[in-house]
Design an enzyme around this catalytic site. Structure first.
Site, PDB file in Angstrom:
ATOM      1  N   SER A 177      30.373  -0.698  23.039  1.00 38.63           N
ATOM      2  CA  SER A 177      30.388  -0.332  24.458  1.00 38.63           C
ATOM      3  C   SER A 177      30.621   1.163  24.593  1.00 38.63           C
ATOM      4  CB  SER A 177      31.491  -1.094  25.210  1.00 38.63           C
ATOM      5  OG  SER A 177      31.504  -0.750  26.561  1.00 38.63           O
TER       6      SER A 177
ATOM      7  N   ASN B 120      37.086   3.810  16.950  1.00 42.21           N
ATOM      8  CA  ASN B 120      37.493   2.488  17.413  1.00 42.21           C
ATOM      9  C   ASN B 120      38.004   1.660  16.251  1.00 42.21           C
ATOM     10  OD1 ASN B 120      36.580   1.801  20.464  1.00 42.21           O
ATOM     11  ND2 ASN B 120      35.248   3.370  19.585  1.00 42.21           N
TER      12      ASN B 120
ATOM     13  N   SER C 196      33.929   8.739  26.408  1.00 43.32           N
ATOM     14  CA  SER C 196      33.058   7.686  25.907  1.00 43.32           C
ATOM     15  C   SER C 196      33.816   6.803  24.934  1.00 43.32           C
ATOM     16  CB  SER C 196      31.840   8.289  25.213  1.00 43.32           C
ATOM     17  OG  SER C 196      31.113   7.292  24.522  1.00 43.32           O
ATOM     18  N   HIS C 197      33.678   5.488  25.095  1.00 43.48           N
ATOM     19  CA  HIS C 197      34.372   4.551  24.210  1.00 43.48           C
ATOM     20  C   HIS C 197      33.781   4.590  22.801  1.00 43.48           C
ATOM     21  CE1 HIS C 197      37.201   1.434  23.430  1.00 43.48           C
ATOM     22  NE2 HIS C 197      37.361   1.104  24.689  1.00 43.48           N
ATOM     23  N   SER C 198      32.614   5.169  22.626  1.00 43.81           N
ATOM     24  CA  SER C 198      32.059   5.308  21.273  1.00 43.81           C
ATOM     25  C   SER C 198      32.731   6.456  20.529  1.00 43.81           C
ATOM     26  CB  SER C 198      30.550   5.553  21.333  1.00 43.81           C
ATOM     27  OG  SER C 198      30.272   6.747  22.048  1.00 43.81           O
TER      28      SER C 198
END
Length: 463
Positions: free
Chosen positions: A33, A335, A161-163
Site C-alpha cells: 500500500s 516496512n 508514502s507507506h512504501s
C-alpha cells in the site's frame, strides 16, 4: 468550523549535501500500500502570543534548514517511486528530487478548533493539497505543511508514502528532523538503515531464483488463510495497477460515506477491563493493546449487525524488527510489520467472554515467529495481492508507543495529533490522548448510520 489558510511559500526541499544516487528495491511489505498517510501535529503557543508571532518566521526558517539537513541521511525521502521495467515491481529511485514543503498562516486560533485529537474535515487544509500527476515518478514521497495560527501556535501537517517507511520509520524520520530543528546534538541521532537487502536476502538468498505462487495459494499463513472465508472486494493484480491510484495519491481520499469517529477510554476503565480479563480467565497477563483490541473488535462487529453465521476476521500489525532472524534492527526504516490474524463467526465473538477473545489475540501474536514473518513477506512477493476493504474484516493498529514526546522542533512539545486519510479508513487506530494523559483514543471509520451504535457499544463495558 471554517478554517481559512493562506499560503506563504511552496518549495521543494533537497538535501543540503549531494547524496549518492541509488535505487532501493522494495519488499512486498513496502509495496502492499504505497499511498500517502497524513497526520497533523498541533503545537500550542509556549510563550506569550506577541513573542510567538515575532518568532514565527524564525521557526519556519529553522524547520526548513533542519529538513534539508535530515534529508542527507534520510535521502530516500527525497526520491521518487518508479516501476522496474524488468520485474514490474515498485522501487525507489534516490534521485534527490526533494520533499515538498509549504508554509502557511491562518487567522484562526487553536482554541477555536476545540478538541484537537479528533478528526475534523477542516484539518485537511493543514496538509499540502498537491495537483495530481499522470506520472508516479513526479509524485513526492514526503509532503509537509507548517501552518502558523493567530494565537502563535503551529500545525505540522505530514504526509509520507507507506512504501517509504512504516509508522515506526516515519516517526524515526520526524524525531530526527525535530531533533536537528531544536538545535540538539546531531551525534546523538541513530543512523537510519534504508536498505531492504537484509529482509529480501532472508527470503531468497542472493543468486537464487525465488519461487512464489499466487497469494491465494498461501493457505499456511493465518493472515491470508483467514481472508478466504470472507468476500474480497478489492484486488490488485500487480504493482502496475497502482499507477492510476498513485497518480492522484497526493490528494486526500474520500471517506466514501464513512464517519471518522474518535472514542476515548480512560485508564481506569482500561485497568478494569484488564483485571476482568485476567481474573475471569486463565490469563497470566493482559496488555492495554490486548484488551482494547478485543473490546474494539466486539463493539464494531456488534454495530455492523451481521448474520450470526458470518465469518469475520480481526487482523493487527506486529513489528517484526526483532522477530526476524537475523534481526532487522530498530533503525530499519522500511516496512517491517506483518499482520497477525484471528477468525471466527460473528455469533462466536458475540457470545464468548472478553478473556477468551483476549486469549485469541495473544495466541495470534505468539504465532508471529521468524518463520511466519518470512512466509508472510515471501507471499507478498507474488504479483497478485489483496488490498482488504470489507465489513467483515477489522484491522486494529497501535500508535500509542510512537515517540510523540520527542517531536519538539524548538517551539514546544506536541499538544495534539490527528490522523487524516488512510488507505483503509475503517481501520481502528489506538492513539494516546496528548491533551489528557492517561486516556487512550480509538479512531476508526464506520458508516454514518452505524456511528451511534458503535459509540454505545464501545462505552458499554458490562461484560
Amino acid at each position: 468550523m471554517e478554517l481559512r489558510v493562506s499560503l506563504i511559500e511552496s518549495m521543494t526541499m533537497r538535501p543540503c549535501e549531494e547524496t549518492k544516487g541509488q535505487v532501493i528495491e522494495l519488499s512486498g511489505l513496502d509495496r502492499i500500500s504505497p499511498a500517502i498517510l497524513y497526520t497533523v501535529f498541533f503545537y500550542k503557543a509556549s510563550c506569550t502570543e506577541q513573542q510567538q508571532l515575532s518568532d514565527g518566521n524564525d521557526h519556519f526558517e529553522r524547520a526548513k534548514r533542519a529538513l534539508r539537513e535530515v534529508l542527507v541521511s534520510w535521502f530516500p525521502a527525497a526520491g521518487r517511486l518508479r516501476i522496474n521495467e524488468a520485474t514490474g515491481k515498485l522501487e525507489i529511485e534516490c534521485n534527490g528530487k526533494g520533499v515538498v514543503m509549504i508554509t502557511a498562516v491562518t487567522d484562526s486560533k487553536l482554541e477555536e478548533l476545540g478538541y484537537l485529537n479528533e478528526y475534523k474535515s477542516c484539518y485537511e487544509k493543514l496538509v499540502p493539497q498537491l495537483p495530481s500527476s499522470v506520472d508516479i515518478s513526479e509524485n513526492p514521497l514526503v509532503v509537509i505543511q507548517i501552518t502558523r495560527f493567530a494565537c502563535g501556535g503551529f500545525a505540522v501537517g505530514f504526509g509520507g508514502s507507506h512504501s517509504l517507511f512504516d509508522g515506526e520509520g516515519a516517526f524515526q524520520f520526524l524525531v530526527s528532523w525535530a531533533h536537528i530543528s531544536s538545535g540538539k546534538d546531531e551525534s546523538q541521532l541513530i543512523l537510519p538503515k534504508h536498505s531492504r537487502e537484509g529482509l529480501l536476502n532472508s527470503l531468497s538468498p542472493p543468486n537464487s531464483t525465488p519461487v512464489v505462487g499466487s497469494i491465494y495459494e498461501q493457505s499456511h499463513i493465518a493472515a491470508i488463510q483467514d481472508l478466504y472465508g470472507i468476500p474480497m472486494q478489492a484486488i490488485a493484480s500487480d504493482d502496475s495497477s497502482w499507477e492510476t491510484a498513485l497518480a492522484s495519491f497526493s490528494g486526500l481520499k474520500s471517506h466514501g460515506g464513512l464517519e471518522l469517529i474518535t472514542l476515548p477510554m480512560k485508564k481506569e476503565v482500561v485497568h478494569k477491563l484488564k483485571t476482568l480479563a485476567i481474573e475471569s480467565g486463565r490469563l497470566s497477563r493482559c496488555s492495554t493493546f490486548d484488551v482494547l483490541c478485543a473490546h474494539t473488535w466486539k463493539a464494531r462487529v456488534k454495530s455492523l449487525r451481521l448474520h450470526p453465521n458470518t465469518n469475520i476476521c480481526l487482523q493487527f500489525p506486529v513489528n517484526s524488527r526483532k522477530r526476524l532472524q537475523p534481526q532487522l534492527g530498530t533503525n530499519f526504516t522500511g516496512n517491517a510489520f506483518v499482520l497477525a490474524s484471528v477468525s471466527c463467526t460473528a455469533k462466536d465473538l458475540m457470545h464468548e467472554p472478553l478473556h477468551y477473545t483476549v486469549g485469541r489475540i495473544q495466541a495470534a501474536k505468539d504465532i508471529v515467529t521468524d518463520e511466519y514473518v518470512k512466509l508472510y513477506a515471501k507471499a507478498l512477493e507474488s504479483t497478485d495481492k489483496f488490498f482488504p476493504s470489507m465489513r467483515e474484516l477489522t484491522i486494529v493498529t497501535d500508535w500509542t508507543k510512537f515517540p510523540t514526546h520527542a517531536l519538539d522542533f524548538g517551539w514546544g512539545k506536541v499538544s495534539g495529533l490527528s490522523l487524516l486519510a488512510t488507505p483503509v479508513p475503517e481501520t481502528a487506530y489506538l492513539l494516546a490522548d496528548l491533551e489528557e494523559p492517561g486516556i487512550v483514543l480509538v479512531r476508526m471509520g464506520i458508516a454514518a448510520e452505524l456511528a451511534v451504535d458503535l459509540i454505545n457499544n464501545f462505552t458499554d463495558i458490562g461484560y
